[in-house]
Structures are given as structure tokens and as C-alpha cells.
Design an enzyme around this catalytic site. Structure first.
Site, PDB file in Angstrom:
ATOM      1  N   HIS A 102      43.993   3.486  28.498  1.00 15.55           N
ATOM      2  CA  HIS A 102      44.154   2.714  27.264  1.00 15.55           C
ATOM      3  C   HIS A 102      43.140   3.189  26.230  1.00 15.55           C
ATOM      4  O   HIS A 102      42.248   3.988  26.544  1.00 15.55           O
ATOM      5  CB  HIS A 102      43.977   1.205  27.516  1.00 15.55           C
ATOM      6  CG  HIS A 102      42.583   0.817  27.950  1.00 15.55           C
ATOM      7  ND1 HIS A 102      42.219   0.721  29.271  1.00 15.55           N
ATOM      8  CD2 HIS A 102      41.465   0.522  27.230  1.00 15.55           C
ATOM      9  CE1 HIS A 102      40.939   0.366  29.354  1.00 15.55           C
ATOM     10  NE2 HIS A 102      40.467   0.254  28.128  1.00 15.55           N
ATOM     11  N   HIS A 161      46.062  -4.211  29.096  1.00 16.45           N
ATOM     12  CA  HIS A 161      46.008  -3.664  27.734  1.00 16.45           C
ATOM     13  C   HIS A 161      46.357  -2.184  27.743  1.00 16.45           C
ATOM     14  O   HIS A 161      45.874  -1.413  28.561  1.00 16.45           O
ATOM     15  CB  HIS A 161      44.665  -3.898  27.055  1.00 16.45           C
ATOM     16  CG  HIS A 161      43.454  -3.409  27.778  1.00 16.45           C
ATOM     17  ND1 HIS A 161      43.393  -3.198  29.118  1.00 16.45           N
ATOM     18  CD2 HIS A 161      42.218  -3.088  27.305  1.00 16.45           C
ATOM     19  CE1 HIS A 161      42.181  -2.774  29.455  1.00 16.45           C
ATOM     20  NE2 HIS A 161      41.457  -2.689  28.382  1.00 16.45           N
ATOM     21  N   HIS A 164      36.655   3.357  21.937  1.00 16.27           N
ATOM     22  CA  HIS A 164      36.633   4.135  23.177  1.00 16.27           C
ATOM     23  C   HIS A 164      38.057   4.394  23.655  1.00 16.27           C
ATOM     24  O   HIS A 164      39.001   3.759  23.206  1.00 16.27           O
ATOM     25  CB  HIS A 164      35.851   3.403  24.278  1.00 16.27           C
ATOM     26  CG  HIS A 164      36.568   2.223  24.867  1.00 16.27           C
ATOM     27  ND1 HIS A 164      36.449   0.947  24.356  1.00 16.27           N
ATOM     28  CD2 HIS A 164      37.418   2.113  25.932  1.00 16.27           C
ATOM     29  CE1 HIS A 164      37.183   0.110  25.077  1.00 16.27           C
ATOM     30  NE2 HIS A 164      37.788   0.795  26.038  1.00 16.27           N
ATOM     31  N   HIS A 188      34.225  -6.956  33.106  1.00 13.96           N
ATOM     32  CA  HIS A 188      34.702  -7.671  31.927  1.00 13.96           C
ATOM     33  C   HIS A 188      35.205  -9.055  32.327  1.00 13.96           C
ATOM     34  O   HIS A 188      35.789  -9.218  33.406  1.00 13.96           O
ATOM     35  CB  HIS A 188      35.883  -6.939  31.285  1.00 13.96           C
ATOM     36  CG  HIS A 188      35.539  -5.635  30.637  1.00 13.96           C
ATOM     37  ND1 HIS A 188      34.552  -5.517  29.685  1.00 13.96           N
ATOM     38  CD2 HIS A 188      36.070  -4.399  30.795  1.00 13.96           C
ATOM     39  CE1 HIS A 188      34.503  -4.250  29.280  1.00 13.96           C
ATOM     40  NE2 HIS A 188      35.399  -3.559  29.941  1.00 13.96           N
ATOM     41  N   TYR A 242      30.792   2.151  30.354  1.00 15.51           N
ATOM     42  CA  TYR A 242      30.978   2.829  29.072  1.00 15.51           C
ATOM     43  C   TYR A 242      29.922   3.916  28.948  1.00 15.51           C
ATOM     44  O   TYR A 242      28.752   3.705  29.274  1.00 15.51           O
ATOM     45  CB  TYR A 242      30.838   1.851  27.911  1.00 15.51           C
ATOM     46  CG  TYR A 242      31.973   0.873  27.800  1.00 15.51           C
ATOM     47  CD1 TYR A 242      33.144   1.196  27.121  1.00 15.51           C
ATOM     48  CD2 TYR A 242      31.878  -0.393  28.380  1.00 15.51           C
ATOM     49  CE1 TYR A 242      34.192   0.299  27.019  1.00 15.51           C
ATOM     50  CE2 TYR A 242      32.919  -1.298  28.281  1.00 15.51           C
ATOM     51  CZ  TYR A 242      34.073  -0.945  27.602  1.00 15.51           C
ATOM     52  OH  TYR A 242      35.104  -1.836  27.512  1.00 15.51           O
ATOM     53  N   GLU A 269      35.301   5.355  28.705  1.00 19.97           N
ATOM     54  CA  GLU A 269      35.147   4.291  29.697  1.00 19.97           C
ATOM     55  C   GLU A 269      35.831   4.722  30.991  1.00 19.97           C
ATOM     56  O   GLU A 269      36.874   5.371  30.952  1.00 19.97           O
ATOM     57  CB  GLU A 269      35.789   2.994  29.199  1.00 19.97           C
ATOM     58  CG  GLU A 269      35.668   1.832  30.196  1.00 19.97           C
ATOM     59  CD  GLU A 269      36.500   0.611  29.822  1.00 19.97           C
ATOM     60  OE1 GLU A 269      36.245  -0.464  30.390  1.00 19.97           O
ATOM     61  OE2 GLU A 269      37.412   0.739  28.986  1.00 19.97           O
TER      62      GLU A 269
END
Length: 305
Positions: A149, A197, A211, A243, A252, A262
Site C-alpha cells: 500500500h 488499506h 511512505h 498500529h 518505518y 515501511e
């Protein structure tokens, strides 16, 4: 129903091509599948298409994102709806992007360039499709599985969310707002399938990259990646941690040009079509982004390329 399938490629600018080659190929484990003066095409071991990353020498930051679509009819439909929305839309021809067929190029309301296409030359994975092994023995470095992503910065998150929803059928899995009383949108994590996502964005300057992320298998793979980053002197931004938003585990870090990458593991949940959107309020956003520390590194929300 026709649909956008997934993030297909990221095209990125770097300041030094050989430093970038070492980072993406040796540290992250991607394979260089084609090169021309000042430009490299790379893929991960578990990706089926020809490439997923294009890096070009000359600066820093995002050039464009490419998303794969499941049919020519979908391309035409997304093109029509984007034009009706008022976006700048154009066609590109087969071969304009190496090994990629015809497609539609859209300028998002945030000025980012997004390309939609149906065909890319099929290369296959390192393990193949007949009696495959669990992983290839020639993995280098982190051994990233696939590009997963991207997160971009946008000046008007609500406008971009509306565009992605109305024109490309993305759905918001999670959103960040000022408060339940003040619904001003601060960020949105949007899916085109069942992943938490496929494209996310937070409030910030238009046409910038926060990112892009690689999928890894599990938490132990994240920890091993952290070890390799230390061995290779890769600048780590945040992590290893988890997260709250998406529930993924993460590190990251930066490539040699300063573009943020990431590594990401843990699907968290399947964002099926009846999945209710999760809302985070600004007073809990630090916990949403960094679940353990519950504190925001100022640079994390202000440094873009």
C-alpha cells in the site's frame, strides 16, 4: 462487478541510483528485472507481475502510483466517472510504461498522478505456481513479499476520500476526525478489496509521499527486518511496533534518498463490503498510529517527499 484490484507499482525518484539499488535489492531483497541509464525496475519474490517498483535518478519523492484494474470495461467506467468529477484524465498507450498495457492516467484532487491499467507482462513468482515451496532459498536481506500500500499527503482529505469513493469504488476502512462532534477529516485508510488499506492519506501538502509499504509474513519477520536495518545502517524512523489503525505490526525507515518505506505484517482484519468504518478521534490518534508508545514523533506527520 468491475473493480480496482490492488496497488501495482510505485514510481519513485532517488538521488543516487546505485545507493538505491543496494537498498532495494540487497537490503530489502527485491530483484532488478530491467535497467536503463538512470532507471531501474524491480519486483519482490512473491509478486506475479513484471515489476512493482520503478526508481529513477534525479531528485526525491513520488512520481506516480499504478493500480491494477480487472477489466477494460472498468477502465472506461473509472475514466468516465473521474471526468464527471472534474479530474484531469488522459489515456496512455501500451509500452509507455515498460511491460504495461493501455491505461488511464488521473490527476487526483491532491495533484498526485494515479495510473489505472489492466495488463502487465506476467513474470511469475520465485516459487512458481506448480507444487511451490513455501519460500525461495535465494532470498536476500529482508525478503519483502510484495508492495502492499501507499500513504500520501493531501491538503483536502475529505475531497480525496470522496473522489476515491465516488469514482474508483474505494471504501474507507478507518478514518481519523477531529472529534465525534467535529467530523473534519484528518485522514482516511481506504480499501479496494479486503485489505485494511490499499491507499491511505493524511492531511498535509498536496502531491507528496508519506511512505509506501512492503508486506512481510509476521511479527518475527518484522523483528528480523529491524536487525537487518541495523546491520546495513538503514535510518529507522519508528518501530518495531504495532498500529492501532489497521492493527498491523510495522517498522518505518528511509531509503538513501530520504523516501520513507515501511515493512508491514498482520492483516488485522478483512475489510469486507459490510465492514463498518472505524473512527479515530484526534485525542486518541497517537494511540491509533503507534499503539504501544501512544506518542507521535513530530517528524512522522510532517516529513514528506
Amino acid at each position: 462487478m468491475s473493480a480496482v484490484m490492488r496497488l501495482g507499482y510505485v514510481q519513485l525518484r532517488v538521488t543516487d541510483l546505485e545507493e538505491a539499488r543496494n537498498h532495494y535489492s540487497n537490503t530489502l531483497g527485491m530483484e532488478v528485472v530491467h535497467e536503463e541509464p538512470g532507471k531501474l525496475w524491480l519486483k519482490c519474490w512473491d509478486e506475479w507481475d513484471h515489476h512493482s517498483l520503478v526508481i529513477e535518478e534525479g531528485g526525491v519523492g513520488l512520481v506516480k502510483l499504478g493500480y491494477k484494474v480487472d477489466s477494460p470495461e472498468a477502465l472506461a467506467d473509472f475514466e468516465r466517472r473521474s471526468q464527471q468529477f472534474g479530474a484531469t484524465v488522459g489515456r496512455f498507450s501500451e509500452g509507455e510504461n515498460l511491460k504495461v498495457g493501455d491505461g488511464v492516467r488521473i490527476t487526483l484532487p491532491s495533484d498526485h498522478t494515479l495510473e489505472l491499467y489492466t495488463d502487465m507482462e506476467f513474470a511469475g513468482t520465485e516459487t512458481g505456481a506448480i507444487n511451490p515451496e513455501a519460500w525461495p532459498r535465494n532470498i536476500r536481506g529482508v525478503g519483502t513479499h510484495w508492495i502492499d500500500h501507499a500513504l500520501i499527503s493531501v491538503d483536502e482529505p475529505a475531497l480525496v476520500e470522496r473522489f476515491m469513493s465516488e469514482c474508483l469504488d474505494f471504501r474507507s476502512a478507518e478514518r481519523a476526525v477531529v472529534s465525534m462532534e467535529d467530523p473534519e477529516l484528518l485522514g482516511s485508510w481506504m480499501t479496494c478489496g479486503e485489505s485494511p488499506h490499499d491507499l491511505a492519506f493524511i492531511k498535509g501538502p498536496n502531491n507528496k509521499l508519506h511512505h509506501f509499504a512492503y508486506h512481510l509474513e509476521d511479527w518475527s519477520s518484522i523483528l528480523k527486518a529491524g536487525d537487518i536495518f541495523s546491520m546495513d545502517d538503514v535510518p529507522i524512523d519508528i518501530g518495531p511496533t504495532r498500529h492501532g489503525i489497521t492493527r498491523g505490526t510495522t517498522i518505518y525507515f528511509f531509503d538513501p534518498a530520504g523516501n520513507r518505506n515501511e515493512v508491514f505484517a498482520g492483516l488485522g482484519y478483512r475489510a469486507q463490503k459490510d465492514f463498518p468504518t472505524i473512527t479515530w478521534t484526534s485525542d486518541q490518534l497517537a494511540k491509533g498510529i503507534f499503539y504501544h508508545a501512544r506518542e507521535l514523533n513530530e517528524g512522522f506527520t510532517t516529513v514528506f517527499t
